[in-house]
Design an enzyme around this catalytic site. Sequence first.
Site, PDB file in Angstrom:
ATOM      1  N   ASP A  21      -4.538   0.904  -2.533  1.00 47.40           N
ATOM      2  CA  ASP A  21      -4.429   1.933  -1.490  1.00 47.40           C
ATOM      3  C   ASP A  21      -3.305   2.908  -1.816  1.00 47.40           C
ATOM      4  OD1 ASP A  21      -6.582   0.880  -0.212  1.00 47.40           O
ATOM      5  OD2 ASP A  21      -5.536   0.325   1.626  1.00 47.40           O
TER       6      ASP A  21
ATOM      7  N   HIS B  54      -2.682  -4.541   2.313  1.00 47.42           N
ATOM      8  CA  HIS B  54      -3.791  -4.336   3.246  1.00 47.42           C
ATOM      9  C   HIS B  54      -3.481  -4.705   4.687  1.00 47.42           C
ATOM     10  CE1 HIS B  54      -7.957  -3.574   4.240  1.00 47.42           C
ATOM     11  NE2 HIS B  54      -8.139  -4.799   4.679  1.00 47.42           N
TER      12      HIS B  54
ATOM     13  N   ASN C 272      -9.198  -0.733  -0.998  1.00 48.72           N
ATOM     14  CA  ASN C 272     -10.409  -0.297  -0.300  1.00 48.72           C
ATOM     15  C   ASN C 272     -10.485   1.219  -0.144  1.00 48.72           C
ATOM     16  OD1 ASN C 272      -8.225  -1.066   1.675  1.00 48.72           O
ATOM     17  ND2 ASN C 272      -9.636  -0.130   3.136  1.00 48.72           N
ATOM     18  N   HIS C 273      -9.332   1.906  -0.092  1.00 48.94           N
ATOM     19  CA  HIS C 273      -9.367   3.366   0.023  1.00 48.94           C
ATOM     20  C   HIS C 273      -9.823   4.012  -1.283  1.00 48.94           C
ATOM     21  CE1 HIS C 273      -7.548   4.356   4.032  1.00 48.94           C
ATOM     22  NE2 HIS C 273      -7.355   3.044   3.968  1.00 48.94           N
TER      23      HIS C 273
ATOM     24  N   HIS D 104      -0.304   4.639   0.152  1.00 45.90           N
ATOM     25  CA  HIS D 104      -0.856   5.605   1.111  1.00 45.90           C
ATOM     26  C   HIS D 104      -0.158   6.962   1.067  1.00 45.90           C
ATOM     27  CE1 HIS D 104      -4.002   3.342   2.942  1.00 45.90           C
ATOM     28  NE2 HIS D 104      -3.219   2.373   3.355  1.00 45.90           N
TER      29      HIS D 104
ATOM     30  N   ASP E 131       0.834  -1.199   0.000  1.00 48.85           N
ATOM     31  CA  ASP E 131       0.000   0.000   0.000  1.00 48.85           C
ATOM     32  C   ASP E 131       0.875   1.258   0.000  1.00 48.85           C
ATOM     33  OD1 ASP E 131      -1.594  -2.172   0.610  1.00 48.85           O
ATOM     34  OD2 ASP E 131      -2.705  -1.153   2.194  1.00 48.85           O
TER      35      ASP E 131
END
Length: 219
Positions: free
Chosen positions: A52, A189, A78-79, A25, A23
């Site tokens: 993500d 995740h 999911n983000h 982020h 991820d």
Amino acid sequence: MNIKASLLKLDKNTLGRDFVIGDMHGHVSQLMSQLEGLNFNPLHDRVICVGDLIDRGPESEQALDLLDEPWFFAVLGNHEYLMLSGLKYGNSRDKMLWLQHGGDWITRADRSRWAHWFEQLEALPLAIEVVGHDGKRYGIIHADYPHAHWDELEYFTPELVQKSLWSRRHFEARANHVVKGIDYLIHGHSISDGELLLGNRFYIEPGAYLGNDFIIKQI
């Protein structure tokens, strides 16, 4: 908002290397610094992210800009799902959840860019399949693969798609479950200390947003 269980198949990279990362982020500068240390060549090498891209870090906009680069690929996380569901499709519950978990960067972003971001995110596949330099087939999907066989992906129900984006069941159980029809899966995740192999699943999410280095897996 229903997500199609789409699969992107990438040809084997015969010119350079393929790197899979956890991820992002919003930590683009950190990623690029680590890639520089690996002598990353954008003309020949590729980067595949397990989703993500956005939230929690300082560079969500720059992370989305990577989707315009020919060497960069990603699956839906999911983000990204929460951003689309909450912001484009007006799901108030998902919007609130998204804002509470790092999506507040959008309040400082240029609204004129939203449409392009929505288009990019809706084009992301649920999964990517690629042949590595070892001749093995790798499947990249964000959180989990909630089925016994890789070939079932195209038949996923909306419930199974959601599990692919959110579930930590196999990770938390430390299950050595093997998904048939694919040599290896790679997930993000769920945070682990270093690369973790369970069955034929690699987990490569160290938590860059917590200050940890990316796990960059060459395949």
